[in-house]
Design a protein around this motif. Structure first.
Motif, short mmCIF file in Angstrom:
data_model
loop_
_atom_site.label_atom_id
_atom_site.label_comp_id
_atom_site.label_asym_id
_atom_site.label_seq_id
_atom_site.Cartn_x
_atom_site.Cartn_y
_atom_site.Cartn_z
N GLY A 121 0.82 -1.20 0.00
CA GLY A 121 0.00 0.00 0.00
C GLY A 121 0.85 1.24 0.00
O GLY A 121 1.98 1.25 -0.50
N ARG A 122 0.34 2.29 0.61
CA ARG A 122 1.04 3.56 0.69
C ARG A 122 1.69 3.70 2.06
O ARG A 122 1.08 3.37 3.09
CB ARG A 122 0.06 4.71 0.44
N VAL A 123 2.92 4.19 2.06
CA VAL A 123 3.72 4.18 3.28
C VAL A 123 3.11 5.03 4.39
O VAL A 123 2.92 4.57 5.52
CB VAL A 123 5.16 4.66 2.98
N ARG A 124 2.80 6.27 4.09
CA ARG A 124 2.37 7.18 5.15
C ARG A 124 1.07 6.74 5.83
O ARG A 124 1.01 6.67 7.06
CB ARG A 124 2.26 8.61 4.60
N PRO A 125 0.03 6.39 5.09
CA PRO A 125 -1.19 5.92 5.78
C PRO A 125 -0.97 4.66 6.59
O PRO A 125 -1.54 4.51 7.68
CB PRO A 125 -2.17 5.68 4.62
N ALA A 126 -0.14 3.75 6.08
CA ALA A 126 0.11 2.50 6.81
C ALA A 126 0.82 2.76 8.13
O ALA A 126 0.50 2.16 9.17
CB ALA A 126 0.94 1.55 5.94
N LEU A 127 1.80 3.67 8.12
CA LEU A 127 2.53 3.98 9.36
C LEU A 127 1.63 4.69 10.37
O LEU A 127 1.67 4.38 11.56
CB LEU A 127 3.74 4.85 9.03
N ILE A 128 0.85 5.64 9.90
CA ILE A 128 -0.03 6.37 10.81
C ILE A 128 -1.03 5.42 11.45
O ILE A 128 -1.31 5.50 12.65
CB ILE A 128 -0.74 7.53 10.08
N GLU A 129 -1.59 4.53 10.65
CA GLU A 129 -2.54 3.56 11.20
C GLU A 129 -1.87 2.67 12.25
O GLU A 129 -2.43 2.42 13.31
CB GLU A 129 -3.11 2.70 10.07
N ALA A 130 -0.65 2.20 11.95
CA ALA A 130 0.06 1.32 12.89
C ALA A 130 0.42 2.05 14.18
O ALA A 130 0.53 1.44 15.24
CB ALA A 130 1.32 0.76 12.23
N SER A 131 0.62 3.37 14.11
CA SER A 131 1.02 4.13 15.29
C SER A 131 -0.06 4.13 16.37
O SER A 131 0.22 4.38 17.54
CB SER A 131 1.37 5.58 14.91
N ALA A 132 -1.31 3.85 15.99
CA ALA A 132 -2.41 3.83 16.96
C ALA A 132 -2.27 2.70 17.96
O ALA A 132 -2.92 2.70 19.01
CB ALA A 132 -3.75 3.71 16.23
#
Length: 295
Positions: free
Chosen positions: A242-253
């Motif tokens: 997928g896309r890096v930024r959305p994946a990282l932000i989601e995982a940060s939760a």
């Protein structure tokens, strides 16, 4: 490095959250904590890093003293036996804290302080220090009491290796798992180079399994040396298409700390940090530590 953990304070709620995180980081490392307030006295022309002896007591001087004293007391209350010193230094915050980072093993700041709108539009102190500091920089943001594993972004590049090493050490110190997140896509230049021909989505559909296997191999290689140095850290590799930024932000939760790398070259803050690091600093749901590749 055996230097202190340094935390910048300005009396804002964000800075107080940074004090809590910095006290914990110092206690885990067995390091001293230095509380630093950068102070621009009206009409004062002292050079950066000059000690602020200050004029006789004034309301402004008393406010500065209270900010620092409250931060020191808060830090000591968070970690029994923690060695805490403090400094009030004349100068602009990013300049003062960058200088302090030269001898620090970690610099901690809040994600937003007592800044004017103009300063926010030009780029925050946190972003500037993440790009130009001389030590890893932790920016405290997101959930007040972030829990979960340490999360590290793995891109397979040599510039990302210091961030992976830091993340392993941090997971070991905190006694928690490490989630190593690698996000891939068939649309990157890196994949085009690996296939040796221009990327065409229809043509690539038959190569998706091959690409995934290659990405899995790269992720395993990026982690292998650090696994040997930290055998007690449970590592959870995650491969996401997928896309890096959305994946990282989601995982940060679901993380207590995110660790990202920065390229360590270039002249402008945005170019130095890159879009992924900047997205993490502005949108992550947990504290973010930026580790530059040239430290």
């Amino acid at each position: 490095m055996n230097g202190p953990v340094v935390v910048g304070v300005d009396g804002s709620p964000s800075a107080l959250a940074a004090v809590d995180a910095a006290a914990r980081a110092a206690a885990l490392r067995g390091a001293a904590l230095r509380v630093v307030h950068a102070f621009l006295w009206p009409a004062m022309h002292a050079p950066p890093d000059a000690s602020l002896l200050g004029p006789p007591a004034t309301a402004l001087h008393e406010t500065v003293e209270r900010i620092v004293a409250d931060a020191v007391e808060r830090a000591r209350s968070r970690a029994a036996g923690l060695r805490v010193d403090h400094a009030v230094i004349a100068g602009e915050a990013s300049t003062v804290l960058r200088a302090q980072s030269r001898t620090a093993q970690l610099l901690v700041v809040g994600d937003r302080g007592s800044q004017s709108l103009a300063e926010l539009l030009l780029g925050s102190t946190a972003v500037h220090l993440s790009a130009h500091g001389h030590s890893p920089v932790m920016v405290v943001r997101g959930r007040p009491e972030a829990t979960g594993p340490v999360l590290v972004a793995v891109d397979g590049s040599p510039q990302g290796r210091p961030a992976i090493a830091f993340a392993f050490s941090e997971a070991a110190l905190r006694g928690t798992d490490l989630v190593a997140l690698h996000v891939w896509s068939t649309w990157t230049d890196h994949r085009e180079h690996a296939l040796g021909r221009p990327v065409d989505l229809v043509e690539l559909m038959g190569d998706v399994d091959r690409l995934r296997q290659e990405e899995e191999r790269e992720l395993a290689e990026a982690l292998s040396a650090h696994r040997d140095r930290h055998p007690n850290v449970t590592v959870r590799p995650r491969l996401v298409r997928g896309r890096v930024r959305p994946a990282l932000i989601e995982a940060s939760a679901h993380a207590q700390l995110m660790v990202v790398g920065a390229r360590g070259h270039g002249g402008f803050t945005g170019l130095l940090l890159g879009s992924v690091s900047q997205a993490a600093l502005h949108h992550a749901d947990c504290p973010v530590t930026v580790v530059r590749s040239d430290l």
